[in-house]
Design a protein around this motif. Structure first.
Motif, PDB file in Angstrom:
ATOM      1  N   PHE A 184     -17.762   9.766  72.754  1.00 23.85           N
ATOM      2  CA  PHE A 184     -17.534   8.910  71.602  1.00 23.85           C
ATOM      3  C   PHE A 184     -17.122   9.765  70.409  1.00 23.85           C
ATOM      4  CE2 PHE A 184     -20.454   6.593  74.312  1.00 23.85           C
ATOM      5  CZ  PHE A 184     -19.948   5.301  74.290  1.00 23.85           C
ATOM      6  N   HIS A 185     -15.981   9.447  69.839  1.00 21.57           N
ATOM      7  CA  HIS A 185     -15.492  10.145  68.649  1.00 21.57           C
ATOM      8  C   HIS A 185     -15.852   9.311  67.424  1.00 21.57           C
ATOM      9  CE1 HIS A 185     -13.240  13.100  71.005  1.00 21.57           C
ATOM     10  NE2 HIS A 185     -12.899  12.103  71.803  1.00 21.57           N
ATOM     11  N   LEU A 186     -16.640   9.896  66.519  1.00 15.50           N
ATOM     12  CA  LEU A 186     -17.113   9.184  65.347  1.00 15.50           C
ATOM     13  C   LEU A 186     -16.203   9.434  64.145  1.00 15.50           C
ATOM     14  CD1 LEU A 186     -19.582   9.259  67.289  1.00 15.50           C
ATOM     15  CD2 LEU A 186     -21.031   9.482  65.262  1.00 15.50           C
ATOM     16  N   LYS A 187     -16.127   8.456  63.266  1.00 10.85           N
ATOM     17  CA  LYS A 187     -15.332   8.598  62.047  1.00 10.85           C
ATOM     18  C   LYS A 187     -16.047   9.478  61.025  1.00 10.85           C
ATOM     19  CE  LYS A 187     -13.155   4.015  62.304  1.00 10.85           C
ATOM     20  NZ  LYS A 187     -13.052   2.682  61.630  1.00 10.85           N
ATOM     21  N   SER A 188     -17.361   9.408  61.036  1.00 11.74           N
ATOM     22  CA  SER A 188     -18.155  10.160  60.063  1.00 11.74           C
ATOM     23  C   SER A 188     -19.572  10.291  60.603  1.00 11.74           C
ATOM     24  CB  SER A 188     -18.182   9.439  58.710  1.00 11.74           C
ATOM     25  OG  SER A 188     -18.777   8.156  58.847  1.00 11.74           O
ATOM     26  N   VAL A 189     -20.377  11.095  59.941  1.00  8.55           N
ATOM     27  CA  VAL A 189     -21.783  11.210  60.318  1.00  8.55           C
ATOM     28  C   VAL A 189     -22.429   9.838  60.175  1.00  8.55           C
ATOM     29  CG1 VAL A 189     -23.997  12.234  59.723  1.00  8.55           C
ATOM     30  CG2 VAL A 189     -21.918  13.622  59.625  1.00  8.55           C
ATOM     31  N   TYR A 190     -23.151   9.437  61.216  1.00  6.44           N
ATOM     32  CA  TYR A 190     -23.778   8.115  61.201  1.00  6.44           C
ATOM     33  C   TYR A 190     -25.092   8.198  61.971  1.00  6.44           C
ATOM     34  CZ  TYR A 190     -24.295   3.042  61.789  1.00  6.44           C
ATOM     35  OH  TYR A 190     -24.751   1.749  61.777  1.00  6.44           O
ATOM     36  N   PRO A 191     -26.218   8.079  61.272  1.00  8.05           N
ATOM     37  CA  PRO A 191     -27.519   8.308  61.918  1.00  8.05           C
ATOM     38  C   PRO A 191     -27.996   7.168  62.803  1.00  8.05           C
ATOM     39  CG  PRO A 191     -27.833   7.688  59.626  1.00  8.05           C
ATOM     40  CD  PRO A 191     -26.354   7.841  59.823  1.00  8.05           C
ATOM     41  N   LEU A 192     -27.291   6.019  62.797  1.00  5.16           N
ATOM     42  CA  LEU A 192     -27.777   4.848  63.521  1.00  5.16           C
ATOM     43  C   LEU A 192     -26.945   4.541  64.767  1.00  5.16           C
ATOM     44  CD1 LEU A 192     -28.448   2.557  60.436  1.00  5.16           C
ATOM     45  CD2 LEU A 192     -30.043   4.089  61.594  1.00  5.16           C
ATOM     46  N   VAL A 193     -26.277   5.543  65.296  1.00  2.43           N
ATOM     47  CA  VAL A 193     -25.422   5.338  66.474  1.00  2.43           C
ATOM     48  C   VAL A 193     -26.221   4.783  67.650  1.00  2.43           C
ATOM     49  CG1 VAL A 193     -24.029   6.488  68.234  1.00  2.43           C
ATOM     50  CG2 VAL A 193     -23.700   7.053  65.832  1.00  2.43           C
ATOM     51  N   LEU A 194     -27.345   5.409  67.962  1.00  2.00           N
ATOM     52  CA  LEU A 194     -28.130   4.971  69.118  1.00  2.00           C
ATOM     53  C   LEU A 194     -28.682   3.570  68.899  1.00  2.00           C
ATOM     54  CD1 LEU A 194     -30.103   8.164  70.214  1.00  2.00           C
ATOM     55  CD2 LEU A 194     -27.834   7.383  70.909  1.00  2.00           C
TER      56      LEU A 194
END
Length: 510
Positions: free
Chosen positions: A150-160
């Motif tokens: 998964f390629h994220l757009k930005s840091v995101y702590p709630l992915v899981l």
């Protein structure tokens, strides 16, 4: 509002329910079928295209996700996924479990996972889940038969969290029919990978589920579930007493207590992440010079409310008065903030200091829990505020709010069962929503910045600062947490989860 008035309001809001039998009329468990009543119509089986709590309950039975939430610990555990690894801040690799089967007998692989996630964010999808997932997902890529990157757009702590609670996995090509894109293919003919498969579906009437023998996880104890749409609480009560259903929720407190005291039903009461609150037009959208633009007036509104008695007599169960604009059980929801205790005299003093010794007229909107809305009105009127209570349908309230034509409203929020302040803060205190009536750009920046770091200690500090700002400025009048009340067959064992989300697959017979 005094205690006796609150009790009277609670009774009046429930109506009169008569126990029509002197002995138990128990539903039989011989056919191993759990019969469930939902007031909300089920019109779409595809949770990617729905949002309400009833649809979440159904999806928990029919669908599978990469991760599962443990409601006791609030940790996210492997499900269809077996492992994950953050290669860097913007790259997440997930390993999939082999042998997972869809309800039509096909095996789930990486192709299905990347199709699901890429479909959600695709321009042509219009999925309800898109708003959440497109914030952080750039795209999903196959790196092995059972491996996805998964390629994220930005840091995101709630992915899981989002993977566990918002994205139900679909077969590759699920939304293509006869070579054409069709967003509705799963709406009434769902192919999931959860513990139950859909046997039949009559929209707005009934969903019949059967235990899926090839489910990869722990098999549920009950063979069949029949979900019936019964919008009237009196009809649900009669069906429970006659054995037509085994389970009902969102039960008014007095009915739950009275019927639960008989041999015909058990009353279950547990916590719920839903909270109730007043939102106040601090920004002056409805009136740039209106009373609510003065922090002292908003503080007076807070002091006027008898939260604890509303929680005890109108909500009941585990409900408690709160002073935080979030649920105290949520991560980041500090309770060490300004608390406006019930103090009508202080409320009148603040109104006088603000230039309103004789109060002012206030249009207060509400769409649910009429007894609560009336109690709020009574408390505000007791300190001199002349309340015009506008009790309307939710659609009307939403429209007025979108048009910035709503000075104050009683609202609730359940955070989708997510024990993280992010689930309520972004929706109510960012510039991405019409629910934010604060007009505070600095607050918006703080709230959104908490989702731009994976450092939990830093996130907690950001939320603490944001919540203190909200409390000091009294942008809200937080009121109480909710309690989940159920009535179930005496033969049914139904464990309650700390997050208030009922999980039907966990039910079993006594």
């Amino acid at each position: 509002m005094n205690t006796s008035m609150l009790k009277t309001a609670a009774l009046a809001s429930l109506g009169c329910f008569t126990l029509m039998a002197s002995g138990p009329a128990l539903a039989s468990k011989d056919d191993d079928t759990l019969r469930v009543a939902l007031a909300e119509e089920i019109l779409n089986l595809d949770y990617l295209y729905t949002t309400k709590r009833e649809y979440i309950i159904l999806a928990q039975a029919t669908d599978a996700t990469l991760f599962d939430l443990d409601p006791e610990t609030q940790e996210y555990n492997p499900s269809v996924a077996t492992d994950y690894n953050f290669v860097d801040d913007l790259t997440l690799d997930v390993t999939l479990r082999e042998g997972v089967m869809f309800h039509d007998g096909t095996a789930l692989t990486a192709d299905d996972v990347i199709y699901t996630y890429n479909w959600i964010i695709a321009e042509e999808s219009d999925a309800q889940a898109k708003g959440t997932i497109s914030r952080w997902l750039k795209n999903a890529e196959k790196i092995g038969e059972y491996s996805v990157r998964f390629h994220l757009k930005s840091v995101y702590p709630l992915v899981l969290r989002d993977m566990a609670q918002r994205v139900m996995l679909r077969k590759e090509g699920a939304y293509v029919e006869n070579g054409e894109v069709n967003q509705s293919t799963m709406a009434d003919d769902l192919i999931g990978a959860g513990p139950y498969r859909v046997v039949s579906f009559e929209p707005g009437q009934q969903v019949v589920l059967e235990r899926f023998d090839d489910y990869f996880g722990e098999q549920p104890a009950i063979e069949n579930i029949v979900v019936r749409n019964l919008p009237d609480i009196g009809t649900q009560q009669a069906e429970l007493m006659s054995g037509g259903i085994d389970w009902m929720f969102k039960v008014p407190l007095d009915l739950a207590e009275s019927l639960g005291a008989t041999p015909m039903a058990k009353h279950l009461s547990g916590p719920d992440l839903r909270v109730g609150f007043l939102v106040l037009d601090a920004a002056g959208y409805t009136d740039p010079d209106g009373p609510l633009t003065d922090a002292r007036v908003r503080q007076a509104v807070n002091h006027a409310l008898n939260r604890d008695e509303m929680a005890e007599y109108l909500i009941g169960g585990s409900s408690e008065g709160i002073h935080t604009p979030c649920h105290p059980a949520q991560f980041g929801c500090t309770t060490d903030i300004q608390a406006y205790l019930y103090n009508p005299q202080r409320a009148r003093e603040l109104l006088a200091e603000a230039g309103y010794p004789d109060g002012f007229p206030l249009e207060l909107w509400a769409y649910r829990d009429k007894a609560v809305a009336e109690a709020v009105s009574s408390d505000l009127e007791a300190v001199g505020i002349d309340v015009d209570l506008r009790y309307v349908k939710l659609a009307s309230l939403n429209q007025a709010r979108a048009e910035r034509d709503i000075p104050a409203y009683f609202g609730t929020w359940g955070s989708g069962g997510t024990a993280d302040t992010a689930a309520i803060a972004r929706v109510h205190f960012s510039d991405e929503t019409d629910r934010n009536l604060s007009g505070d750009d600095e607050l918006t920046e703080m709230v959104l910045s908490a989702e731009q770091t994976a450092d939990q200690a830093e996130r907690a500090e950001i939320y603490e600062n944001a919540l203190n700002r909200i409390a000091d400025q009294a942008y809200w009048a937080p009121m109480f947490s909710y309690s989940a009340n159920y009535l179930v067959s005496p033969e049914l064992n139904f464990p309650l989860s700390p997050d208030g989300l009922p999980r039907l697959p966990q039910a079993s017979w006594e």
